[in-house]
Scaffold this motif. Structure first.
Motif, PDB file in Angstrom:
ATOM      1  N   TYR A 156      15.363  11.046  21.325  1.00 21.63           N
ATOM      2  CA  TYR A 156      14.563  12.229  21.019  1.00 21.63           C
ATOM      3  C   TYR A 156      13.315  11.837  20.233  1.00 21.63           C
ATOM      4  CZ  TYR A 156      18.635  14.953  22.394  1.00 21.63           C
ATOM      5  OH  TYR A 156      19.666  15.504  23.106  1.00 21.63           O
ATOM      6  N   ASP A 157      12.325  12.718  20.321  1.00 21.31           N
ATOM      7  CA  ASP A 157      11.136  12.530  19.487  1.00 21.31           C
ATOM      8  C   ASP A 157      11.436  12.901  18.044  1.00 21.31           C
ATOM      9  OD1 ASP A 157       9.057  11.779  21.495  1.00 21.31           O
ATOM     10  OD2 ASP A 157       9.645  13.717  22.339  1.00 21.31           O
ATOM     11  N   TYR A 158      12.253  13.966  17.862  1.00 19.95           N
ATOM     12  CA  TYR A 158      12.579  14.432  16.516  1.00 19.95           C
ATOM     13  C   TYR A 158      14.022  14.916  16.481  1.00 19.95           C
ATOM     14  CZ  TYR A 158       7.471  14.685  16.358  1.00 19.95           C
ATOM     15  OH  TYR A 158       6.131  14.391  16.451  1.00 19.95           O
ATOM     16  N   VAL A 159      14.651  14.771  15.313  1.00 23.07           N
ATOM     17  CA  VAL A 159      15.984  15.319  15.080  1.00 23.07           C
ATOM     18  C   VAL A 159      15.918  16.201  13.841  1.00 23.07           C
ATOM     19  CG1 VAL A 159      18.366  14.806  14.402  1.00 23.07           C
ATOM     20  CG2 VAL A 159      17.255  13.432  16.172  1.00 23.07           C
ATOM     21  N   ILE A 160      16.493  17.394  13.947  1.00 27.02           N
ATOM     22  CA  ILE A 160      16.567  18.334  12.827  1.00 27.02           C
ATOM     23  C   ILE A 160      18.018  18.451  12.382  1.00 27.02           C
ATOM     24  CG2 ILE A 160      16.243  20.738  12.112  1.00 27.02           C
ATOM     25  CD1 ILE A 160      13.967  20.911  14.168  1.00 27.02           C
ATOM     26  N   GLY A 161      18.282  18.109  11.131  1.00 26.51           N
ATOM     27  CA  GLY A 161      19.617  18.249  10.572  1.00 26.51           C
ATOM     28  C   GLY A 161      19.778  19.609   9.925  1.00 26.51           C
ATOM     29  N   LEU A 170      16.663  31.130   2.736  1.00 23.10           N
ATOM     30  CA  LEU A 170      15.873  29.929   2.497  1.00 23.10           C
ATOM     31  C   LEU A 170      15.966  28.997   3.702  1.00 23.10           C
ATOM     32  CD1 LEU A 170      14.113  28.411   0.444  1.00 23.10           C
ATOM     33  CD2 LEU A 170      16.214  27.438  -0.519  1.00 23.10           C
ATOM     34  N   GLY A 171      17.156  28.908   4.301  1.00 19.47           N
ATOM     35  CA  GLY A 171      17.322  28.082   5.502  1.00 19.47           C
ATOM     36  C   GLY A 171      16.528  28.607   6.685  1.00 19.47           C
ATOM     37  N   ILE A 172      16.493  29.926   6.855  1.00 18.37           N
ATOM     38  CA  ILE A 172      15.707  30.531   7.932  1.00 18.37           C
ATOM     39  C   ILE A 172      14.229  30.199   7.751  1.00 18.37           C
ATOM     40  CG2 ILE A 172      14.888  32.763   8.811  1.00 18.37           C
ATOM     41  CD1 ILE A 172      17.771  33.799   8.430  1.00 18.37           C
ATOM     42  N   ALA A 173      13.753  30.280   6.502  1.00 11.72           N
ATOM     43  CA  ALA A 173      12.345  29.965   6.226  1.00 11.72           C
ATOM     44  C   ALA A 173      12.057  28.482   6.465  1.00 11.72           C
ATOM     45  CB  ALA A 173      12.001  30.352   4.793  1.00 11.72           C
ATOM     46  N   ASP A 174      12.981  27.601   6.059  1.00  6.39           N
ATOM     47  CA  ASP A 174      12.829  26.171   6.360  1.00  6.39           C
ATOM     48  C   ASP A 174      12.652  25.961   7.863  1.00  6.39           C
ATOM     49  OD1 ASP A 174      13.292  25.439   3.692  1.00  6.39           O
ATOM     50  OD2 ASP A 174      15.390  24.917   4.025  1.00  6.39           O
ATOM     51  N   ALA A 175      13.554  26.572   8.617  1.00  9.86           N
ATOM     52  CA  ALA A 175      13.578  26.371  10.064  1.00  9.86           C
ATOM     53  C   ALA A 175      12.296  26.853  10.730  1.00  9.86           C
ATOM     54  CB  ALA A 175      14.789  27.095  10.665  1.00  9.86           C
ATOM     55  N   ALA A 176      11.817  28.018  10.321  1.00 16.86           N
ATOM     56  CA  ALA A 176      10.595  28.563  10.911  1.00 16.86           C
ATOM     57  C   ALA A 176       9.391  27.688  10.592  1.00 16.86           C
ATOM     58  CB  ALA A 176      10.371  29.988  10.411  1.00 16.86           C
ATOM     59  N   ASP A 177       9.310  27.221   9.347  1.00 23.34           N
ATOM     60  CA  ASP A 177       8.210  26.355   8.941  1.00 23.34           C
ATOM     61  C   ASP A 177       8.244  25.043   9.734  1.00 23.34           C
ATOM     62  OD1 ASP A 177       6.152  25.730   6.522  1.00 23.34           O
ATOM     63  OD2 ASP A 177       7.345  23.958   6.946  1.00 23.34           O
ATOM     64  N   LEU A 178       9.422  24.464   9.845  1.00 23.37           N
ATOM     65  CA  LEU A 178       9.551  23.188  10.543  1.00 23.37           C
ATOM     66  C   LEU A 178       9.240  23.321  12.031  1.00 23.37           C
ATOM     67  CD1 LEU A 178      10.300  20.223  10.551  1.00 23.37           C
ATOM     68  CD2 LEU A 178      12.730  20.878  10.581  1.00 23.37           C
ATOM     69  N   ALA A 179       9.731  24.378  12.658  1.00 24.16           N
ATOM     70  CA  ALA A 179       9.467  24.587  14.085  1.00 24.16           C
ATOM     71  C   ALA A 179       7.974  24.698  14.355  1.00 24.16           C
ATOM     72  CB  ALA A 179      10.183  25.849  14.570  1.00 24.16           C
ATOM     73  N   LYS A 180       7.262  25.395  13.483  1.00 24.55           N
ATOM     74  CA  LYS A 180       5.816  25.544  13.660  1.00 24.55           C
ATOM     75  C   LYS A 180       5.109  24.203  13.534  1.00 24.55           C
ATOM     76  CE  LYS A 180       2.124  28.744  12.376  1.00 24.55           C
ATOM     77  NZ  LYS A 180       1.787  29.923  11.544  1.00 24.55           N
ATOM     78  N   ARG A 181       5.580  23.362  12.629  1.00 22.01           N
ATOM     79  CA  ARG A 181       4.967  22.046  12.445  1.00 22.01           C
ATOM     80  C   ARG A 181       5.247  21.129  13.636  1.00 22.01           C
ATOM     81  NH1 ARG A 181       3.262  21.423   7.101  1.00 22.01           N
ATOM     82  NH2 ARG A 181       4.007  23.084   5.726  1.00 22.01           N
ATOM     83  N   VAL A 182       6.445  21.227  14.205  1.00 21.33           N
ATOM     84  CA  VAL A 182       6.751  20.438  15.403  1.00 21.33           C
ATOM     85  C   VAL A 182       5.823  20.847  16.544  1.00 21.33           C
ATOM     86  CG1 VAL A 182       8.479  19.999  17.200  1.00 21.33           C
ATOM     87  CG2 VAL A 182       9.158  19.988  14.792  1.00 21.33           C
TER      88      VAL A 182
END
Length: 367
Positions: free
Chosen positions: A158-163, A288-300
């Motif tokens: 994969y290009d990226y892995v999200i834990g 907080l996890g939902i916000a992490d996920a949304a921020d990270l997805a946008k950056r990917v």
């Protein structure tokens, strides 16, 4: 359904709780259909986290998940504090028919996950159960993983892995990130129950008991409730009668306050409980996890991954300070601290402007 091409990054998400599923939905919304694996054999049926804050609903609005949640969740209209069984203070979240802050809702986590998964599937995604991450290595070109199901294993790149695989994250351990912090003394407990005659079913009720003990009752559906306490038996600690017709789940558990020292290592990223865990005070964990996920997805999807750690680690730290401060106040066994807290509540709830501001600040993620 979004179209992918040869330049679309290939992403693996490990863990299908609210954080992992939010990341999957948001990536799919941007045209990137990730692979997502979950070591469980099927969808969870546990209520777990229950409060969904307005900022989370705003994140989930474009995918249609927020609308689905609104249809079956309970919109909280007031927070009521009790001293033992007697009402102490009432903070209205709805005045004259209007909500002071819209979209503070309560819904069992398994139902939130179901709505997220349904949205992901509408975008063409598929969740793979019984899949466990058992190996991970990376270089500048990507991440190689080993995924195991029973006695069978497969390798993928994969290009990226999200834990997003929780407090005991296999992804975090694979990249050697420290999860620094401590355990809170004593056990907390929860009960997920059915009760058809509980009063004020749109209220979030907090019972302040002696010696720093508390019990909180949160509605999940019209006749389903979450009871949580910093004692070993939440239902036994409740100072008022609750005619429970069914106990769906009851358990006692320790609470950790920990944060990953790094939210990313190379092409591997951590989000949700894999990156931080803390007490349930303030209902910030899942949000907080939902916000992490949304921020990270946008950056990917659009760039800026190099700034993910700096952006989210600071917010995580601030949230942990907020939740710990709140926990220590409401669970303090110090008589002076408890007296001052109760006195402050009584004053605040008698001043409309201050009461409204308290409600707004309580429901804001970055408090």
């Amino acid at each position: 359904m979004p179209k992918q091409n040869a330049d679309t990054p290939k992403v693996l998400i490990v863990g299908a709780g609210p954080t992992g599923l939010t990341a999957a939905v948001e990536l799919a919304r941007y045209g990137i259909i990730p692979d997502i694996i979950e070591k469980r054999g099927e969808a969870s049926n546990l209520s777990r986290a229950v409060g969904i804050l307005p900022e989370s609903m705003a994140i989930l609005e474009p995918s249609g998940v927020a609308a689905a949640i609104r249809e079956e969740s309970v919109r909280i209209e007031q927070v009521i504090f009790h001293q033992e069984a007697n009402e102490l203070a009432r903070i209205q979240l709805k005045e004259k028919g209007d909500f002071i802050v819209p979209d503070f809702t309560a819904l069992a986590q398994d139902r939130t996950e179901m709505h997220l998964l349904a949205a992901f599937e509408r975008y063409g995604g598929k969740l793979r159960y019984c899949k466990k991450l058992t190996g991970l290595s990376q270089d500048e070109h990507g991440v190689s993983v080993k995924i195991t199901k029973g006695s069978l294993s497969e390798s993928a790149h994969y290009d990226y892995v999200i834990g997003a695989d929780g407090g005991r994250s296999a992804v975090r351990e694979s990249v050697g990130v420290e999860f620094s912090g401590y355990e809170i003394e004593g056990l907390w407990s929860i009960a997920d129950v059915d009760c058809d005659n509980w009063t004020e079913v749109t209220s979030f009720k907090i019972f302040l008991l002696g010696e720093g003990r508390i019990v909180i009752v949160v509605p999940l559906e019209s006749a389903r409730f979450r009871v949580i306490s910093n004692t070993e038996d939440a239902l036994a600690a409740l100072p008022v009668q609750m005619n429970v017709s069914n106990i769906r789940r009851a358990a006692a558990f320790p609470i950790s306050v920990r944060q990953a020292e790094k939210y990313c290592v190379g092409r591997v990223f951590l989000a949700g409980d894999a990156a931080h865990c803390h007490s349930p005070a303030g209902g910030r964990g899942m949000n907080l996890g939902i916000a992490d996920a949304a921020d990270l997805a946008k950056r990917v999807a659009f760039g800026g991954l190099e700034d993910y750690h700096q952006a989210r680690h600071g917010i995580g730290s601030k949230t942990m300070v907020f939740t710990e401060r709140g926990r220590k106040v409401v669970t303090s066994s110090n008589k002076l601290t408890r007296f001052l807290f109760i006195s402050t509540l009584r004053v605040i709830t008698r001043i409309p402007f201050v009461r409204r501001q308290m409600a707004i600040n309580f429901l804001r993620m970055e408090s």
